[in-house]
Design a protein around this motif. Structure first.
Motif, PDB file in Angstrom:
ATOM      1  N   LEU A  26       0.826  -1.215   0.000  1.00  0.00           N
ATOM      2  CA  LEU A  26       0.000   0.000   0.000  1.00  0.00           C
ATOM      3  C   LEU A  26       0.858   1.262   0.000  1.00  0.00           C
ATOM      4  CD1 LEU A  26      -2.814  -1.050   2.495  1.00  0.00           C
ATOM      5  CD2 LEU A  26      -2.901  -0.988  -0.013  1.00  0.00           C
ATOM      6  N   GLU A  27       1.946   1.228   0.760  1.00  0.00           N
ATOM      7  CA  GLU A  27       2.838   2.389   0.845  1.00  0.00           C
ATOM      8  C   GLU A  27       3.863   2.412  -0.291  1.00  0.00           C
ATOM      9  OE1 GLU A  27       2.579   4.952   2.964  1.00  0.00           O
ATOM     10  OE2 GLU A  27       0.776   4.006   3.759  1.00  0.00           O
ATOM     11  N   GLY A  28       4.110   1.242  -0.911  1.00  0.00           N
ATOM     12  CA  GLY A  28       5.091   1.167  -1.989  1.00  0.00           C
ATOM     13  C   GLY A  28       6.527   1.278  -1.512  1.00  0.00           C
ATOM     14  N   GLU A  29       6.785   0.775  -0.293  1.00  0.00           N
ATOM     15  CA  GLU A  29       8.134   0.832   0.261  1.00  0.00           C
ATOM     16  C   GLU A  29       8.317  -0.272   1.293  1.00  0.00           C
ATOM     17  OE1 GLU A  29       7.495   4.148   3.748  1.00  0.00           O
ATOM     18  OE2 GLU A  29       7.860   4.860   1.707  1.00  0.00           O
ATOM     19  N   PHE A  30       9.574  -0.520   1.622  1.00  0.00           N
ATOM     20  CA  PHE A  30       9.860  -1.516   2.649  1.00  0.00           C
ATOM     21  C   PHE A  30       9.611  -0.912   4.012  1.00  0.00           C
ATOM     22  CE2 PHE A  30      11.945  -3.394  -0.941  1.00  0.00           C
ATOM     23  CZ  PHE A  30      11.644  -4.735  -0.786  1.00  0.00           C
ATOM     24  N   GLY A  31       9.062  -1.729   4.897  1.00  0.00           N
ATOM     25  CA  GLY A  31       8.696  -1.248   6.218  1.00  0.00           C
ATOM     26  C   GLY A  31       9.325  -2.053   7.328  1.00  0.00           C
ATOM     27  N   ALA A  32       8.493  -2.705   8.091  1.00  0.00           N
ATOM     28  CA  ALA A  32       8.898  -3.386   9.314  1.00  0.00           C
ATOM     29  C   ALA A  32       9.893  -4.515   9.058  1.00  0.00           C
ATOM     30  CB  ALA A  32       7.669  -3.948  10.013  1.00  0.00           C
ATOM     31  N   GLU A  33      10.824  -4.637   9.998  1.00  0.00           N
ATOM     32  CA  GLU A  33      11.777  -5.737   9.935  1.00  0.00           C
ATOM     33  C   GLU A  33      11.142  -6.985  10.542  1.00  0.00           C
ATOM     34  OE1 GLU A  33      16.232  -5.462  10.319  1.00  0.00           O
ATOM     35  OE2 GLU A  33      15.729  -6.344  12.266  1.00  0.00           O
ATOM     36  N   VAL A  34      11.348  -8.118   9.895  1.00  0.00           N
ATOM     37  CA  VAL A  34      10.839  -9.404  10.348  1.00  0.00           C
ATOM     38  C   VAL A  34      12.043 -10.274  10.689  1.00  0.00           C
ATOM     39  CG1 VAL A  34       9.521 -11.457   9.703  1.00  0.00           C
ATOM     40  CG2 VAL A  34       8.802  -9.201   8.868  1.00  0.00           C
ATOM     41  N   THR A  35      12.015 -10.880  11.863  1.00  0.00           N
ATOM     42  CA  THR A  35      13.084 -11.783  12.292  1.00  0.00           C
ATOM     43  C   THR A  35      12.668 -13.216  12.008  1.00  0.00           C
ATOM     44  OG1 THR A  35      13.745 -10.247  14.028  1.00  0.00           O
ATOM     45  CG2 THR A  35      14.473 -12.530  14.263  1.00  0.00           C
ATOM     46  N   LEU A  36      13.587 -13.983  11.438  1.00  0.00           N
ATOM     47  CA  LEU A  36      13.341 -15.397  11.189  1.00  0.00           C
ATOM     48  C   LEU A  36      13.739 -16.169  12.438  1.00  0.00           C
ATOM     49  CD1 LEU A  36      14.786 -15.646   7.563  1.00  0.00           C
ATOM     50  CD2 LEU A  36      12.404 -15.332   8.267  1.00  0.00           C
ATOM     51  N   ASP A  37      12.812 -16.937  12.971  1.00  0.00           N
ATOM     52  CA  ASP A  37      13.045 -17.697  14.191  1.00  0.00           C
ATOM     53  C   ASP A  37      14.007 -18.845  13.903  1.00  0.00           C
ATOM     54  OD1 ASP A  37      12.984 -19.209  16.484  1.00  0.00           O
ATOM     55  OD2 ASP A  37      10.812 -19.444  16.530  1.00  0.00           O
ATOM     56  N   PRO A  38      15.210 -18.810  14.480  1.00  0.00           N
ATOM     57  CA  PRO A  38      16.189 -19.856  14.187  1.00  0.00           C
ATOM     58  C   PRO A  38      15.826 -21.219  14.777  1.00  0.00           C
ATOM     59  CG  PRO A  38      17.034 -18.402  15.890  1.00  0.00           C
ATOM     60  CD  PRO A  38      15.724 -17.817  15.413  1.00  0.00           C
TER      61      PRO A  38
END
Length: 182
Positions: free
Chosen positions: A89-101
């Motif tokens: 919707l914003e056309g940009e990268f937003g929140a960081e997502v952490t991959l659970d190791p």
């Protein structure tokens, strides 16, 4: 796919993969990748008692012309253990997502199954790749029913990117198994 077929696929994934591991589901738009990812997630909860993390490639594509870029970013995200999610919707990268190791990871989306993504997934414990093959006419009906007017003007543009990806990455040849759906 039937419940029994999904259970069998989940069992094959668990037998072949180390703990934790990454399941990569690739296929063209409308082939059923997201539906399969969620069905396998439910099956993994039953089989292992823990909920896997699902990453949709839609979170990595920087818009309608971003299949190649999203595909290239996936191995980087796997090695880093995090990524910034694209906000359509914003056309940009937003929140960081952490991959659970510590949990299984399911990645679904076109562009996800490449030589580099498999190598990066193996650094997390193990990797298992699935390619979904589905007739073009069925895929288009499904995709447009799902996304309607939002996707319709982009169908051919996206299909061109898919064809380029298929020719260069050959995900069907890298898959541990190929599913034929209709």
């Amino acid at each position: 796919m039937s419940t029994l077929e999904i259970a069998a696929l989940t069992a094959r994934f668990l037998q072949r993969a180390e703990e934790p591991s990454v399941l990569i589901i690739d296929g063209r738009s409308g082939s059923g990748k997201t539906t399969l990812a969620h069905a396998i997630s439910r099956e993994l909860v039953v089989a292992t008692g823990s909920t896997p993390q699902i990453v949709g490639m839609d979170e990595l594509y920087p818009g309608w012309d971003g299949l190649a870029v999203g595909s290239a970013w996936l191995p980087v995200a796997l090695r880093a253990g995090r990524y910034r999610s694209y906000d359509w919707l914003e056309g940009e990268f937003g929140a960081e997502v952490t991959l659970d190791p510590g949990s299984h990871l399911i990645i679904e989306g076109c562009g996800s199954l490449t030589r580099d993504s498999l190598a990066a997934a193996r650094t997390r414990g193990g990797a298992y790749g699935v390619w979904i093959e589905c007739p073009d006419s069925v895929r288009k009906l499904r995709a447009l029913a799902r996304d309607g007017e939002m996707f319709a003007p982009h169908w051919e543009r996206w299909a061109d990117q898919e064809r380029t990806h298929l020719a260069s990455a050959q995900p069907f040849a890298r898959a541990h198994e190929v599913l034929h759906v209709s």
